[in-house]
Write a protein that holds these residues in place. Structure first.
Motif, PDB file in Angstrom:
ATOM      1  N   GLU A 198     -10.044   1.632   3.654  1.00  0.00           N
ATOM      2  CA  GLU A 198      -8.822   1.466   2.876  1.00  0.00           C
ATOM      3  C   GLU A 198      -7.858   0.495   3.539  1.00  0.00           C
ATOM      4  O   GLU A 198      -7.215  -0.319   2.880  1.00  0.00           O
ATOM      5  CB  GLU A 198      -8.142   2.821   2.656  1.00  0.00           C
ATOM      6  CG  GLU A 198      -6.945   2.732   1.731  1.00  0.00           C
ATOM      7  CD  GLU A 198      -6.439   4.097   1.296  1.00  0.00           C
ATOM      8  OE1 GLU A 198      -5.464   4.155   0.523  1.00  0.00           O
ATOM      9  OE2 GLU A 198      -7.028   5.122   1.718  1.00  0.00           O
ATOM     10  N   GLY A 199      -7.784   0.552   4.888  1.00  0.00           N
ATOM     11  CA  GLY A 199      -6.936  -0.398   5.597  1.00  0.00           C
ATOM     12  C   GLY A 199      -7.416  -1.828   5.418  1.00  0.00           C
ATOM     13  O   GLY A 199      -6.610  -2.755   5.232  1.00  0.00           O
TER      14      GLY A 199
ATOM     15  N   THR B  29      -6.571  -3.175   1.975  1.00  0.00           N
ATOM     16  CA  THR B  29      -5.166  -3.584   1.886  1.00  0.00           C
ATOM     17  C   THR B  29      -5.013  -5.038   2.333  1.00  0.00           C
ATOM     18  O   THR B  29      -4.313  -5.830   1.684  1.00  0.00           O
ATOM     19  CB  THR B  29      -4.282  -2.670   2.746  1.00  0.00           C
ATOM     20  OG1 THR B  29      -4.426  -1.314   2.305  1.00  0.00           O
ATOM     21  CG2 THR B  29      -2.823  -3.074   2.647  1.00  0.00           C
TER      22      THR B  29
ATOM     23  N   TYR C 254      -4.186  -8.405  -0.094  1.00  0.00           N
ATOM     24  CA  TYR C 254      -3.075  -9.312   0.208  1.00  0.00           C
ATOM     25  C   TYR C 254      -3.561 -10.761   0.225  1.00  0.00           C
ATOM     26  O   TYR C 254      -2.883 -11.676  -0.273  1.00  0.00           O
ATOM     27  CB  TYR C 254      -2.449  -8.933   1.550  1.00  0.00           C
ATOM     28  CG  TYR C 254      -1.353  -9.874   1.984  1.00  0.00           C
ATOM     29  CD1 TYR C 254      -0.072  -9.779   1.426  1.00  0.00           C
ATOM     30  CD2 TYR C 254      -1.585 -10.848   2.944  1.00  0.00           C
ATOM     31  CE1 TYR C 254       0.940 -10.647   1.820  1.00  0.00           C
ATOM     32  CE2 TYR C 254      -0.586 -11.717   3.342  1.00  0.00           C
ATOM     33  CZ  TYR C 254       0.678 -11.621   2.773  1.00  0.00           C
ATOM     34  OH  TYR C 254       1.675 -12.490   3.168  1.00  0.00           O
TER      35      TYR C 254
ATOM     36  N   LYS D 169      -1.465  -4.636  -4.948  1.00  0.00           N
ATOM     37  CA  LYS D 169      -1.693  -3.227  -5.309  1.00  0.00           C
ATOM     38  C   LYS D 169      -2.749  -3.114  -6.402  1.00  0.00           C
ATOM     39  O   LYS D 169      -3.632  -2.242  -6.351  1.00  0.00           O
ATOM     40  CB  LYS D 169      -0.384  -2.583  -5.764  1.00  0.00           C
ATOM     41  CG  LYS D 169      -0.542  -1.089  -6.114  1.00  0.00           C
ATOM     42  CD  LYS D 169       0.772  -0.481  -6.569  1.00  0.00           C
ATOM     43  CE  LYS D 169       0.633   1.020  -6.795  1.00  0.00           C
ATOM     44  NZ  LYS D 169      -0.434   1.360  -7.774  1.00  0.00           N
TER      45      LYS D 169
ATOM     46  N   LYS E 135      -6.142  -3.767  -4.853  1.00  0.00           N
ATOM     47  CA  LYS E 135      -6.561  -2.633  -4.035  1.00  0.00           C
ATOM     48  C   LYS E 135      -7.020  -1.465  -4.914  1.00  0.00           C
ATOM     49  O   LYS E 135      -8.060  -0.846  -4.650  1.00  0.00           O
ATOM     50  CB  LYS E 135      -5.421  -2.188  -3.125  1.00  0.00           C
ATOM     51  CG  LYS E 135      -5.778  -0.991  -2.246  1.00  0.00           C
ATOM     52  CD  LYS E 135      -4.624  -0.580  -1.339  1.00  0.00           C
ATOM     53  CE  LYS E 135      -5.011   0.652  -0.520  1.00  0.00           C
ATOM     54  NZ  LYS E 135      -3.913   1.094   0.372  1.00  0.00           N
TER      55      LYS E 135
END
Length: 695
Positions: free
Chosen positions: A486-487, A490, A494, A505, A508
């Motif tokens: 998940e990191g 992100t 971006y 968002k 993601k």
């Protein structure tokens, strides 16, 4: 109960000339050398028009077969298409019936040459000669499709050369007076005759049963089959025109050697010998093509458990030996026990029925909306072409009479009995038709989409697919520390928001939602997160190397429940336009194919920079970098705009790296000292570039 399993594939040895020769060789035989004399009884000189009209209903069938064969290039042709679209019951009917119809056509061809042999050796026994030729062709087929295809090329091009000589030689003696009373027989007689001679064209589609053995089927099958039909139409039109113009009407009607009669008028005894040789080439070529095509039906049906497993085995030459032997054995039995000249024509109505079902299969596959249905060639004028292809065959079937219809019904009943007795309990799949009706959704054959994706992977990228360009301009992340999935998502989101019209968002959420429902393929330490969106016009990728792995939660794709954690070291994030789902699947298939190759892991692990990471995903012969510097061969490019630089044909600058930044250049970009260009192109173009710039 069995699902669809992987089986050893046949060698892809057939090129464009082989496809053309097999399709043409399966078409030009009795339709030209025997039928014109019989057609003249009904239609008189208008038999020329009847042959042209007969080609019309062949067009929808051919385009439908091409579309299905380029989407599903598998042995079995009509059987495979009907099984995967309408289900195994219709597949069984198509498989057994078409196999028997092809066998009858081969037997007919082997006996049909007797009329021309009798011109010189009237007392020669035809049956033993036909059996010897059948055995020889069987032996050649056992050795391999390439050798059978080479024989077919020789036979067909020899045949066409002789026919061209015959047509040119007949011009001088041509008698226009023979065309008087062209429409005297009436239009109904012309239509009925076109129904009779329609069988002359059906061989064009038989090469589809060999599509698994065709290299680049998306290109070679359409070209080969279309060229073959055009050749057949030209030969039948000009050939029958010449026959009518040379042979007196009373002599032509009922003649079993009409081409020889025409050649005798034009060139005397030499002409008879010449066209008799052509006839023998034609009959042997149709027998060879028919045996090649027919022998793939038991193989395909055995793979799907509709025939005993022995028939799916390949011999030491990589050919379906048991299937060839079974087909050859039935041909020999028919030659001994029956009169193929009488029963072969009975199969015509069944073949027309199969063509109607094939056109229906295209409609079913298109309307099923299965994303992995990705034909290399799509039939034009959909669905009107297919609707015509469904209606026209039934019109011709009723023109053929009840005997042919009863024979077709008998084939359907035999196939039905076999399916109920043997196949039904051994199959656990349904066709794409269940994807069409939402109310029957619970019966969808879940393995079908998976199988089509596997076929998609085998077919590979199309020439126009911008895979190299997408990889060359991809973003690259090289992670040193362990991180969560998940990191990482992100960070990737971006990066991607600068390239596509979505917020970080939204990106993601799309990736994480896809992963939670099991849509992200994960295997051998490699993950392929992906989604499609209508907010981008071109595909974008992010390549991630995780030196200390990324921890992902693995979800069951059926229950969506967590099944534990998995560590991956390579991730390929792909975002593609919504309007082109098959391109998206082909890119994923190409990545999956590349990461499965033995060389990938070492190249990926040892890559020193982002350029080498990209290069590990591509073939070396399609990708190169050029760093501009003074006192080097590339110095001449410095201070030039990109549009002024003459790169070898086929080469494209996909990315420019300057002062730690990467961007896609345009024609006005001025090249500077120290620039590093990422260039993609053809193998020959890159070789020339390396020579010119001393790479």
């Amino acid at each position: 109960m069995h699902a669809i399993n992987k089986h050893k594939r046949l060698k892809k040895e057939l090129k464009l000339k082989d496809v053309y020769a097999i399709a043409t060789g399966a078409t030009l035989s009795a339709g030209f050398f025997l039928l014109p004399g019989i057609a003249a009884i009904e239609a008189g000189p208008a038999l020329v028009l009847a042959y042209l009209l007969a080609a019309v209903p062949m067009v929808p069938a051919m385009f439908s077969v091409i579309e299905l064969a380029t989407a599903m290039p598998r042995a079995g042709g009509v059987y495979f298409f009907l099984d995967r679209s309408l289900g195994p019951y219709f597949g069984t009917i198509g498989g057994i019936g078409t196999w028997l119809a092809l066998i009858l056509k081969v037997s007919f061809a082997l006996i049909g040459m007797g009329a021309y042999i009798a011109l010189f050796l009237p007392n020669l026994p035809i049956i033993p000669i036909a059996m010897v030729i059948a055995l020889l062709l069987g032996a050649i087929n056992v050795v391999g499709a390439k050798k059978s295809g080479s024989l077919q090329v020789f036979l067909v091009f020899g045949l066409l050369a002789i026919l061209a000589f015959f047509l040119l030689g007949g011009v001088i003696e041509f008698q226009p007076v023979h065309f008087q009373g062209f429409f005297a027989s009436g239009f109904d007689a012309i239509i009925a005759t076109s129904g009779m001679v329609y069988i002359s064209y059906v061989g064009v589609t038989k090469v589809a049963s060999l599509s698994e053995e065709v290299s680049d089927p998306g290109t070679n099958l359409p070209k080969g089959m279309i060229l073959s039909l055009v050749t057949a139409v030209l030969v039948y039109f000009f050939g029958t025109l010449m026959i009518v113009g040379l042979v007196p009407p009373e002599q032509l009607k009922g003649s079993l050697t009409p081409v020889a009669a025409a050649a005798e008028v034009a060139m005397g005894r030499f002409g008879v010998v010449l066209v008799s040789v052509a006839a023998l080439l034609a009959f042997v070529s149709v027998a060879n093509a028919g045996l090649m095509s027919a022998s793939r039906y038991p193989l395909a049906m055995s793979r799907d458990h509709l025939l005993p497993p022995k028939f799916r085995k390949l011999g030491k030459f990589g050919t379906p030996l048991p299937s060839i032997l079974l087909t050859l054995g039935v041909i020999l039995a028919i030659l001994i026990l029956f009169d193929p000249m009488k029963i072969a024509k009975l199969a015509s109505s069944f073949q027309l029925l199969m063509f109607a079902l094939v056109c229906l299969a295209v409609i079913v596959m298109r309307e099923s909306r299965i994303e992995s249905y990705d034909p290399g060639y799509k039939s034009p004028f959909y669905p009107w072409m297919q609707i015509a292809g469904i209606v026209l065959p039934f019109f011709l079937i009723f023109e053929m009479g009840w005997v042919s219809i009863v024979f077709s019904i008998a084939l359907v009943l035999i196939s039905t009995f076999w399916f109920i007795y043997y196949g039904k309990q051994r199959t656990a799949r349904n066709g794409a038709i269940y994807h069409v009706f939402a109310r029957l959704g619970q019966y969808q054959h879940r393995d079908l989409d998976s199988e089509l994706r596997g076929i998609l992977r085998e077919k590979g990228l199309r020439k126009e697919d911008p895979f190299d360009e997408i990889v060359a301009r991809s973003l690259v992340l090289d992670l040193e520390n362990e991180t969560s999935f998940e990191g990482l998502v992100t960070v990737v989101a971006y990066k991607l928001q600068a390239k596509i019209n979505l917020t970080a968002k939204e990106i993601k959420d799309q990736i994480m939602d896809g992963t939670r429902i099991g849509a992200t393929p994960v295997t051998h330490g490699i993950a392929l997160p992906h989604f499609r969106t209508d907010r981008t016009e071109q595909a974008e990728m992010v390549l991630v190397r995780a030196r200390n792995s990324v921890v992902m939660t693995h979800y069951n794709p059926l229950t969506h429940e967590e099944e534990g954690e998995i560590c991956v070291k390579a991730l390929f994030f792909l975002v593609s336009p919504e309007h082109d789902p098959t391109l998206h699947l082909r890119i994923l298939a190409r990545i999956a194919e590349r990461v499965d190759e033995d060389s990938f892991a070492a190249e990926w692990d040892h890559a020193e920079d982002e350029h080498q990471l990209r290069q590990s995903l591509l073939h070396d012969d399609r990708f190169a970098t050029l760093t501009l510097g003074k006192s080097s061969a590339s110095e001449k490019l410095i201070e030039k705009t990109l549009s002024d630089v003459q790169f070898p044909e086929g080469c494209l600058v996909a990315m420019l790296h300057r002062a730690g930044q990467s961007f896609v250049p345009n024609g006005n970009t001025v090249l500077q000292d120290g620039d590093r260009l990422t260039i993609i192109g053809s193998a020959t173009g890159l070789v020339r570039l390396k020579e010119e710039c001393s790479l």
